[in-house]
Design a protein around this motif. Structure first.
Motif, PDB file in Angstrom:
ATOM      1  N   VAL A 140       1.070  -1.163   0.339  1.00  0.00           N
ATOM      2  CA  VAL A 140       0.067  -0.043  -0.125  1.00  0.00           C
ATOM      3  C   VAL A 140       0.911   1.319  -0.092  1.00  0.00           C
ATOM      4  O   VAL A 140       1.563   1.301   1.108  1.00  0.00           O
ATOM      5  N   SER A 141       0.861   1.968  -1.192  1.00  0.00           N
ATOM      6  CA  SER A 141       1.625   3.180  -1.250  1.00  0.00           C
ATOM      7  C   SER A 141       0.934   4.283  -0.435  1.00  0.00           C
ATOM      8  O   SER A 141      -0.155   4.578  -0.837  1.00  0.00           O
ATOM      9  N   SER A 142       1.793   5.163   0.105  1.00  0.00           N
ATOM     10  CA  SER A 142       1.170   6.387   0.899  1.00  0.00           C
ATOM     11  C   SER A 142       1.204   7.603   0.093  1.00  0.00           C
ATOM     12  O   SER A 142       1.023   8.629   0.364  1.00  0.00           O
ATOM     13  N   ALA A 143       1.966   7.466  -1.258  1.00  0.00           N
ATOM     14  CA  ALA A 143       2.383   8.547  -1.826  1.00  0.00           C
ATOM     15  C   ALA A 143       2.581   8.482  -3.393  1.00  0.00           C
ATOM     16  O   ALA A 143       2.773   9.325  -4.171  1.00  0.00           O
ATOM     17  N   SER A 144       2.643   7.279  -4.071  1.00  0.00           N
ATOM     18  CA  SER A 144       3.102   7.175  -5.417  1.00  0.00           C
ATOM     19  C   SER A 144       1.798   7.308  -6.071  1.00  0.00           C
ATOM     20  O   SER A 144       0.762   6.621  -6.070  1.00  0.00           O
ATOM     21  N   THR A 145       1.827   8.351  -7.235  1.00  0.00           N
ATOM     22  CA  THR A 145       0.658   8.720  -7.872  1.00  0.00           C
ATOM     23  C   THR A 145       0.733   8.428  -9.502  1.00  0.00           C
ATOM     24  O   THR A 145      -0.218   8.761 -10.200  1.00  0.00           O
ATOM     25  N   ALA A 146       1.851   7.928  -9.869  1.00  0.00           N
ATOM     26  CA  ALA A 146       2.164   7.573 -11.406  1.00  0.00           C
ATOM     27  C   ALA A 146       0.809   6.754 -11.827  1.00  0.00           C
ATOM     28  O   ALA A 146       0.453   5.828 -11.006  1.00  0.00           O
ATOM     29  N   ASN A 147       0.270   6.918 -12.756  1.00  0.00           N
ATOM     30  CA  ASN A 147      -0.842   6.248 -13.199  1.00  0.00           C
ATOM     31  C   ASN A 147      -0.435   4.495 -13.469  1.00  0.00           C
ATOM     32  O   ASN A 147      -1.331   3.819 -13.057  1.00  0.00           O
ATOM     33  N   ALA A 171       3.588  12.243   6.912  1.00  0.00           N
ATOM     34  CA  ALA A 171       3.546  11.375   8.311  1.00  0.00           C
ATOM     35  C   ALA A 171       1.955  10.872   8.117  1.00  0.00           C
ATOM     36  O   ALA A 171       1.978   9.552   8.529  1.00  0.00           O
ATOM     37  N   VAL A 172       1.196  11.654   7.842  1.00  0.00           N
ATOM     38  CA  VAL A 172      -0.276  11.262   8.109  1.00  0.00           C
ATOM     39  C   VAL A 172      -0.811  10.172   7.339  1.00  0.00           C
ATOM     40  O   VAL A 172      -1.195   8.993   7.483  1.00  0.00           O
ATOM     41  N   PHE A 173      -0.208  10.360   6.025  1.00  0.00           N
ATOM     42  CA  PHE A 173      -0.523   9.140   4.935  1.00  0.00           C
ATOM     43  C   PHE A 173       0.269   8.001   5.041  1.00  0.00           C
ATOM     44  O   PHE A 173      -0.069   6.787   4.942  1.00  0.00           O
ATOM     45  N   GLY A 174       1.546   7.994   5.494  1.00  0.00           N
ATOM     46  CA  GLY A 174       2.407   7.058   5.973  1.00  0.00           C
ATOM     47  C   GLY A 174       1.504   5.949   7.254  1.00  0.00           C
ATOM     48  O   GLY A 174       1.523   4.860   7.043  1.00  0.00           O
ATOM     49  N   TYR A 175       0.872   6.887   8.074  1.00  0.00           N
ATOM     50  CA  TYR A 175       0.239   6.421   9.315  1.00  0.00           C
ATOM     51  C   TYR A 175      -0.882   5.634   8.575  1.00  0.00           C
ATOM     52  O   TYR A 175      -1.301   4.422   9.192  1.00  0.00           O
ATOM     53  N   ASP A 176      -1.576   6.235   7.743  1.00  0.00           N
ATOM     54  CA  ASP A 176      -2.992   5.655   7.272  1.00  0.00           C
ATOM     55  C   ASP A 176      -2.877   4.364   6.488  1.00  0.00           C
ATOM     56  O   ASP A 176      -3.274   3.201   6.479  1.00  0.00           O
ATOM     57  N   ALA A 177      -1.698   4.529   5.706  1.00  0.00           N
ATOM     58  CA  ALA A 177      -1.229   3.435   4.725  1.00  0.00           C
ATOM     59  C   ALA A 177      -0.931   2.088   5.822  1.00  0.00           C
ATOM     60  O   ALA A 177      -1.304   1.058   5.463  1.00  0.00           O
ATOM     61  N   ALA A 178      -0.086   2.420   6.691  1.00  0.00           N
ATOM     62  CA  ALA A 178       0.116   1.188   7.462  1.00  0.00           C
ATOM     63  C   ALA A 178      -0.886   0.741   8.156  1.00  0.00           C
ATOM     64  O   ALA A 178      -0.766  -0.425   8.432  1.00  0.00           O
ATOM     65  N   LYS A 179      -1.693   1.603   8.683  1.00  0.00           N
ATOM     66  CA  LYS A 179      -3.039   0.887   9.232  1.00  0.00           C
ATOM     67  C   LYS A 179      -3.918   0.025   8.582  1.00  0.00           C
ATOM     68  O   LYS A 179      -4.449  -0.693   8.670  1.00  0.00           O
ATOM     69  N   VAL A 180      -3.953   0.536   7.164  1.00  0.00           N
ATOM     70  CA  VAL A 180      -4.729  -0.469   6.159  1.00  0.00           C
ATOM     71  C   VAL A 180      -3.746  -1.752   6.013  1.00  0.00           C
ATOM     72  O   VAL A 180      -4.659  -2.861   6.007  1.00  0.00           O
TER      73      VAL A 180
END
Length: 381
Positions: free
Chosen positions: A117-124, A297-306
């Motif tokens: 689960v990536s918290s940041a990668s946006t490429a299509n 940090a917020v999205f790293g936290y959320d991705a880890a929770k997923v």
């Protein structure tokens, strides 16, 4: 004989009480020019692991966090991915951060069914390849690019735009989506120039001066764009500059200095102040790491929770026994995850988040503040 029986009994008791180790790995740049955002993501993941360890312990599992430094480099990332694939205790990965790393890493981990689960990668192409192990909780370039284009034309009223990109999968992909959206709106794009330059932008700035665009779009990362901004403003060019979430770091202001004016960027990683639910998280982050939390940090936290909740869900469905990697992969792709700082997460058939929000941030006066928000809905395909 009595001694042997006693020893065997002791070993049996020891084995019965032993905890099964389950590992969560992460991939992010922890050294080099992008370490500021990579460290933010890793720290957010660490907080999620600490939060989930008691739940794992109740089921007889010892949860461990194994962060890998990919240095924002595809070769380094794939070398780490091979180590992850070989360690059967790793049941999930948060990352990578950079699309150019995430794409080859997910291909390496796909045969081993290691869920990502990536918290940041946006490429299509992160998800367009249809890999069953690859997911992300941020909006795609084909959502972020048009949002940037919309901001350029509707808010900044730009009619003539100069586009730059850093020649990476991330920067070039984002710049191309912006160009596509601008041209569809019949807005003039005078250039879409790729550059790997990190130190001397004088030749590019000279071309910009000749073209006299109403705005500049730069698909790149803060460490490169910051230097460009500094030199651009020193050359007397005050034209607004817009970028993507690669600019989302407090380091941008440090590098750009006085050049960090009239700058905007879109980001899928919400600023902490935009998320009421993140107040406790931000305080915990500050206390633990002695620095303020940022969007990564917020999205790293959320991705880890997923990932962690996916592992727990798979374990419970497996009779409270350690699940297989394939079971975790299915639990993440098919799950619905609530209680996250960025809102509910569920994925479509290729691993894209079905609903996300983009944020437009304004840089100026030595500060970064929220300008506006843009909701994004993706296909349920």
């Amino acid at each position: 004989m009595k001694t042997t029986v006693t020893v065997m009994a002791a070993l049996a008791l020891s084995t019965a009480g032993a905890q099964t180790t389950i590992k969560l790995a992460s991939l992010a740049p922890l050294s080099g020019g992008q370490s500021a955002i990579g460290t933010q993501a890793r720290n957010g993941i660490q907080l999620a692991v600490t939060e989930y360890q008691p739940q794992f312990k109740k089921l007889g599992f010892t949860l461990q966090f194994v962060p890998f430094d990919d240095q924002a480099d595809p070769a380094t990332g794939t070398a780490a991915a091979r180590k992850i694939a070989a360690d059967r205790q790793v049941l999930g990965v948060v990352g990578a951060l950079n699309s150019g790393v995430t794409i080859p890493v997910s291909a390496v981990l796909s045969p081993s069914r290691v869920a990502m689960v990536s918290s940041a990668s946006t490429a299509n192409n992160v998800t367009d390849r249809g890999l069953s192990n690859m997911n992300r909780i941020v909006a795609r370039d084909d959502a972020q690019g048009p949002a940037g284009a919309q901001f350029l034309t509707n808010t900044l009223k730009a009619k003539k735009i100069y586009i730059l990109n850093d020649k990476t999968a991330y920067g070039e992909g984002l710049a191309n989506e912006v160009e596509k959206a601008l041209k569809a709106n019949r807005t003039q794009v005078v250039a879409n120039e790729g550059t790997e330059e990190k130190n001397d932008f004088s030749s590019i700035i000279a071309k910009i001066k000749l073209q006299r665009p109403d705005a500049i779009y730069f698909g790149g990362i803060y460490n490169q764009v910051g230097v460009f901004l500094k030199q651009l403003r020193e050359a007397g060019v005050t034209t607004p500059v817009v970028g993507g979430d690669g600019l989302d770091s407090s380091e941008l202001l440090k590098i750009a200095g006085k050049g960090g004016e009239n700058v905007y960027f879109t980001t899928a990683a919400a600023p902490v102040e935009a998320l009421p639910a993140a107040k406790t998280f931000a305080a915990n982050y500050q206390k633990t790491f002695k620095q303020p939390a940022q969007g990564f940090a917020v999205f790293g936290y959320d991705a880890a929770k997923v990932v962690l909740q996916g592992i727990l869900n798979a374990a419970k469905a497996n009779g409270n026994k350690a699940p297989t990697r394939q079971q975790v992969e299915s639990a993440i792709r098919g799950g619905t995850f609530s209680g996250l700082l960025s809102g509910r997460v569920n994925f479509n058939s290729v691993g894209d988040r079905q609903a996300a929000t983009l944020y437009v941030m304004k840089v100026g006066g030595g500060k970064v503040k929220l300008s506006t928000t843009l909701p994004v809905k993706l296909s349920k395909r």
